[in-house]
Motif scaffolding. Structure first.
Motif, short mmCIF file in Angstrom:
data_model
loop_
_atom_site.label_atom_id
_atom_site.label_comp_id
_atom_site.label_asym_id
_atom_site.label_seq_id
_atom_site.Cartn_x
_atom_site.Cartn_y
_atom_site.Cartn_z
N THR A 2 11.21 31.56 14.70
CA THR A 2 11.92 30.31 14.48
C THR A 2 11.32 29.20 15.32
O THR A 2 11.13 28.08 14.87
N ARG A 168 -0.80 5.50 3.67
CA ARG A 168 0.01 6.29 2.73
C ARG A 168 0.31 5.53 1.45
O ARG A 168 0.39 4.30 1.46
N PRO A 169 0.54 6.28 0.37
CA PRO A 169 0.88 5.62 -0.90
C PRO A 169 2.12 4.74 -0.79
O PRO A 169 2.23 3.76 -1.51
N GLN A 170 3.06 5.07 0.12
CA GLN A 170 4.29 4.29 0.18
C GLN A 170 4.00 2.81 0.48
O GLN A 170 4.70 1.93 -0.03
N GLU A 172 1.04 1.23 -0.21
CA GLU A 172 0.37 0.69 -1.40
C GLU A 172 1.41 0.36 -2.46
O GLU A 172 1.37 -0.70 -3.08
N ALA A 173 2.39 1.29 -2.64
CA ALA A 173 3.44 1.07 -3.64
C ALA A 173 4.23 -0.20 -3.29
O ALA A 173 4.52 -1.02 -4.17
N LEU A 176 2.24 -3.22 -4.19
CA LEU A 176 2.19 -3.40 -5.65
C LEU A 176 3.50 -3.99 -6.17
O LEU A 176 3.52 -4.75 -7.13
N LEU A 177 4.60 -3.62 -5.52
CA LEU A 177 5.91 -4.10 -5.95
C LEU A 177 6.18 -5.51 -5.44
O LEU A 177 7.26 -6.05 -5.64
N GLY A 178 5.21 -6.08 -4.75
CA GLY A 178 5.32 -7.47 -4.35
C GLY A 178 5.93 -7.71 -2.98
O GLY A 178 6.30 -8.84 -2.67
N PHE A 179 6.08 -6.68 -2.18
CA PHE A 179 6.64 -6.86 -0.85
C PHE A 179 5.57 -7.35 0.11
O PHE A 179 4.40 -6.99 0.00
N HIS A 183 8.22 -6.94 5.29
CA HIS A 183 8.93 -5.79 4.75
C HIS A 183 8.25 -4.49 5.16
O HIS A 183 8.89 -3.52 5.54
N ARG A 187 10.30 -1.78 7.16
CA ARG A 187 10.76 -0.59 6.45
C ARG A 187 9.79 0.59 6.54
O ARG A 187 10.20 1.73 6.40
N HIS A 188 8.51 0.31 6.71
CA HIS A 188 7.55 1.41 6.67
C HIS A 188 6.98 1.72 8.05
O HIS A 188 6.88 2.87 8.43
N PRO A 191 10.06 2.42 11.43
CA PRO A 191 10.71 3.73 11.55
C PRO A 191 9.77 4.82 12.05
O PRO A 191 10.21 5.79 12.63
N GLU A 192 8.47 4.67 11.82
CA GLU A 192 7.53 5.70 12.26
C GLU A 192 7.02 5.42 13.66
O GLU A 192 6.77 6.33 14.44
N LEU B 331 1.93 -8.46 -10.14
CA LEU B 331 3.08 -7.59 -10.40
C LEU B 331 3.01 -6.95 -11.78
O LEU B 331 3.75 -6.02 -12.08
N GLN B 334 1.43 -1.94 -12.36
CA GLN B 334 2.21 -1.06 -11.51
C GLN B 334 1.68 0.36 -11.61
O GLN B 334 0.90 0.70 -12.50
N TYR B 337 3.05 7.44 -8.74
CA TYR B 337 2.21 8.26 -7.87
C TYR B 337 2.35 9.74 -8.14
O TYR B 337 3.37 10.22 -8.60
N ALA B 342 5.74 10.63 -1.39
CA ALA B 342 4.84 9.85 -0.55
C ALA B 342 4.89 8.37 -0.91
O ALA B 342 4.39 7.53 -0.18
N ALA B 343 5.49 8.05 -2.06
CA ALA B 343 5.50 6.67 -2.51
C ALA B 343 6.77 5.93 -2.09
O ALA B 343 6.95 4.77 -2.41
N PHE B 344 7.66 6.64 -1.41
CA PHE B 344 8.88 6.00 -0.92
C PHE B 344 8.93 6.10 0.61
O PHE B 344 8.46 7.08 1.18
N ARG B 360 14.14 -9.20 -3.65
CA ARG B 360 12.80 -9.77 -3.49
C ARG B 360 12.39 -10.57 -4.73
O ARG B 360 11.76 -11.62 -4.62
N HIS B 361 12.75 -10.05 -5.91
CA HIS B 361 12.29 -10.71 -7.13
C HIS B 361 13.42 -11.37 -7.90
O HIS B 361 13.26 -11.68 -9.08
N LEU B 405 9.87 -4.66 -12.91
CA LEU B 405 8.98 -5.81 -12.75
C LEU B 405 8.29 -6.16 -14.07
O LEU B 405 7.41 -6.99 -14.11
#
Lengths: 271, 481
Positions: A2, A168-170, A172-173, A176-179, A183, A187-188, A191-192, B331, B334, B337, B342-344, B360-361, B405
């Protein structure tokens, strides 16, 4: 088994609780000690090197008859206060610069890395001595010098933690979402990065406690009669044969404070 | 020799997780446990091996040559590892010692587990590696070998211990089609040598290749069992039917969508990309029209994802240019993943992530909630973190996030390759419906040729310039036993 899978379980909360308890004890001592009412600077040459438990001096007196309880408590305030202040300045500056380097990259990052390397190439205490030499006797020079040596680790740690998150992809995502960068920081990255920085903060505060005491021990920055743990050890060293406990008390407090800080930080280290 | 599992139940702190599973595995005939994530199939394997996670308890009987393994102490069971029962690790490249050459990994098993003298062990290790076509890889470290070669090294090491029972837990996880066939051939070879082979998988194609007997598991229970060929040809239980039908090769083709014409959404001209000293593609030209479904397929490492990323502007070609239609903002492009987790961001709830995106939008809440219902995402999920929902739910949430989006092009990068087959089919069906409703073009990157062929109007096959050469210059696929 354990413990191999969940290393955190091998070092459960009691470890941190013990660290917190030790620090609280030193903190209470620093706050309540002065209420005892004795002036840490008042000398009484008729009552020198009294043993602990003497009337009016619960922890005894030093070679000049000054009350040890009052001196230790005042020193605790000084040590804890300055250690926290220097570590805080170093943590804020180092973390912000680390995040900046990770986010901006390029010339800013290379410049900051070169600066960090340059600072680390000089032994830390030497750097503080240099600062103290420019402003003899000043607290500010001491704090500034210490912060200047401590920020580097915060910088490196925050930068590497941020770089691993940014890859990390988070992230990049999110882009892409416009943040925007704000942000992503909030948010990313935060916390780490925050847990790592908080852990390092406890270690850095421990380093600051020992550094300040070590500098006072060799007579830099803090001058007698200001009570300081390291300085008190210097003063009491010649009398260790007559009053060994008087010498052990400041040393013990340094030990307990640094132990408390390291236990508090230990959780991340174990995991 | 036989391995008999009788009335095996596994209890956790919150009750029964696996209930009354039984099967008999015989030498030479693969025994396949088929089921989705969370069906308890891996727990059965762990119970046989004796490595159940802490807090779980097995009841029933596991008889190996008449000896009840559950009656043995932990120490006695450890004594069986390698000698009587061996487990081929999941994702072997992470289970191999990164500081040891392939030769050493196999040789030490002969020396330490079987207690052979050094010279004999070295000879046996060399023979083991040569048998699997790894003779020239003996002096290499795991990081110098391909995924398929590492898997063969791990199998050689497992084989070296000489255990009559071999358990393989998801042996094809993360492998592309060609490597999957190789792995299956290797396992079948082990069974034909007279070993008892227990394979845990959700991969119907792998199961069909292995043949033998199978138990289909669902929610901790065996719902159907029997000879695999019969089971796949005429599944009786509803879940088995869905599992078999979820194989992309059996999907109905997606209806062709009318492509309105006009200028392409994005075009790449003369794209060159080198990665790690290897040319991924040289002079590739490709365009994606509005509203079309385009698939890019090829083996792992051929640069499919890189190509998609270049079209989205996330990666830059070494030469050539990518032009996106000038009236489309960033935008409008899109991405979904491969690993939705890993994308959140790992902290914060999905509801928080959604609220932030809407704010945001300046997107009103009502259409977002309508789209949520369309994607069969319930309100309850909004209160959970990304790691508290299933992979399928999270991928649908990723789809929600992207579609809010109103993108012109959605790049699905192996978006369902980590999902269970049935979930994969559900997500892909939903994806087809919603992109058709919104008129979004879809770029599907996948290593599954069958999936690409079913979903896309056009398929671009990327072949790597050099097809996974092993150091001796023989293509990987040719090394299948």
């Amino acid at each position: 088994m354990t413990a191999l899978v969940f290393p955190a379980l091998a070092f459960p909360a009691p470890r941190r609780a013990l660290g917190l308890a030790l620090l609280l004890a030193v903190g209470v001592f620093a706050l309540l000690g002065p209420l005892h009412g004795l002036d840490p600077l008042r000398q009484d040459l008729s009552a020198t090197l009294l043993p602990p438990g003497s009337a009016g001096h619960p922890l005894g007196t030093d070679h000049l008859g000054r009350d040890l309880l009052a001196r230790l408590a005042h020193a605790a305030r000084l040590s804890l206060g300055s250690a926290l202040a220097t570590a805080l300045v170093a943590a804020v500056a180092g973390t912000l610069l680390g995040l900046l380097a990770a986010l901006r990259g390029g010339l800013a990052e290379r410049g900051l890395l070169a600066l960090a390397d340059a600072v680390q190439a000089v032994p830390a205490l030497l750097l503080v001595l240099l600062f103290a030499a420019f402003a003899p006797g000043g607290f500010l020079a001491l704090y500034l010098g210490l912060s200047l040596t401590l920020w580097v680790e915060f910088f490196r740690l925050a930068r590497s933690a941020a770089l691993s998150v940014l890859a990390r992809p988070q992230v990049e995502a999110a882009r892409l979402l416009g943040f925007g960068t704000g942000h992503i920081l909030r948010r990313h990255l935060w916390p780490e990065v925050a847990p790592v920085v908080l852990t390092l903060f406890a270690f850095a505060a421990g380093t600051a406690v020992t550094s300040i005491s070590a500098l006072a021990f060799i007579g830099v920055a803090l001058r007698p009669p200001t009570p300081e743990w390291g300085g008190m050890m210097t003063e009491l060293l010649p009398f260790y044969a007559e009053a060994p406990l008087a010498l052990l008390m400041p040393a013990g407090l340094i030990f307990l404070t640094v132990l408390g800080l390291h236990l508090l930080a230990g959780k991340e280290q174990a995991a | 020799m036989s391995l008999i599992v009788e009335g095996l139940s596994i209890h956790g702190p919150e009750g029964c997780i696996v209930r009354d599973v039984g099967f008999t595995a015989r030498p030479g005939e693969p025994m396949v446990l088929l089921g989705e994530t969370g069906s308890g199939k891996s727990l059965v394997a762990q119970a046989v091996m004796g490595v159940l996670p802490a807090g779980l308890r097995a009841e029933g009987r596991i008889l190996l040559d008449g000896q009840d393994l559950l009656a043995l102490s932990a120490r006695e069971r450890r004594g069986l590892w390698g000698r009587r029962i061996a487990m081929l690790p999941q994702e072997p490249w992470s289970a191999l010692d990164p500081t040891m050459r392939a030769f050493g990994q196999v040789e030490e098993v002969h020396r330490l587990v079987r207690g052979r003298p050094a010279a004999e062990a070295a000879g046996a290790a060399r023979a083991d590696l040569a048998r699997l076509g790894l003779a020239t890889a003996a002096r290499r470290y795991p990081f110098e070998l391909s995924g398929g070669m590492n898997q063969r090294v791990a199998l050689a090491a497992t084989h070296a211990a000489g255990a009559p029972v071999l358990i393989a837990d998801e042996p094809t996880k993360g492998l592309d089609a060609a490597m999957r066939d190789t792995a299956a051939a290797l396992l079948l070879g082990e069974a034909r040598e007279g070993r008892i082979l227990l394979v845990i998988t959700h991969d119907v194609v792998l199961a069909g290749y292995l043949g033998g007997e199978a138990v289909v598991m669902l929610e901790g229970q065996a719902v159907e069992s029997g000879p695999l060929r019969q089971l796949l040809a005429a599944p009786r239980h509803e879940y088995t039917r869905r599992l078999v039908a979820a194989d992309p090769a059996r999907w109905a083709s997606w209806p062709a969508r009318p492509v309105p014409g006009g200028r392409a959404l994005v075009e790449g001209r003369g794209l060159h990309k080198r990665l790690g000293g290897r040319e991924l593609f040289g002079g590739l030209t490709l365009e994606v029209a509005a509203g079309e479904v385009l698939a890019v397929s090829g083996p792992s490492g051929c640069g499919k994802t890189t190509l998609g990323n270049m079209l989205l502007g996330l990666a830059r070609p070494d030469a050539g240019e990518v032009r996106r239609r000038p009236d489309l903002g960033p935008l409008s492009f899109q991405k979904l993943y491969q690993d939705p987790m890993a994308a959140f961001p790992p902290t914060g709830t999905l509801g928080q992530a959604l609220t932030e995106l809407l704010r945001r939008h300046a997107i009103p809440r009502a259409p977002a909630e309508a789209l949520m219902r369309r994607l069969r995402l319930t309100e309850v999920l909004l209160g959970r973190r990304a790691d508290q929902v299933s992979g399928g739910q999270l991928q649908r949430f990723g789809l929600l996030r992207a579609l809010l989006l109103k993108p012109a092009l959605l790049f699905a990068d192996e978006a369902t390759s980590r999902l269970d087959p049935v979930t994969q089919q559900e997500v892909m069906d939903l994806l087809r419906e919603v992109v058709a409703e919104q008129g979004t073009a879809l770029l599907v990157v996948t290593h599954e040729e069958a999936l690409a062929a079913k979903v896309a109007g056009r398929v671009v096959h990327l072949a790597p310039q050099v097809v996974g050469l092993s150091p001796d210059g023989v293509p990987e696929a040719a090394l299948a036993l």
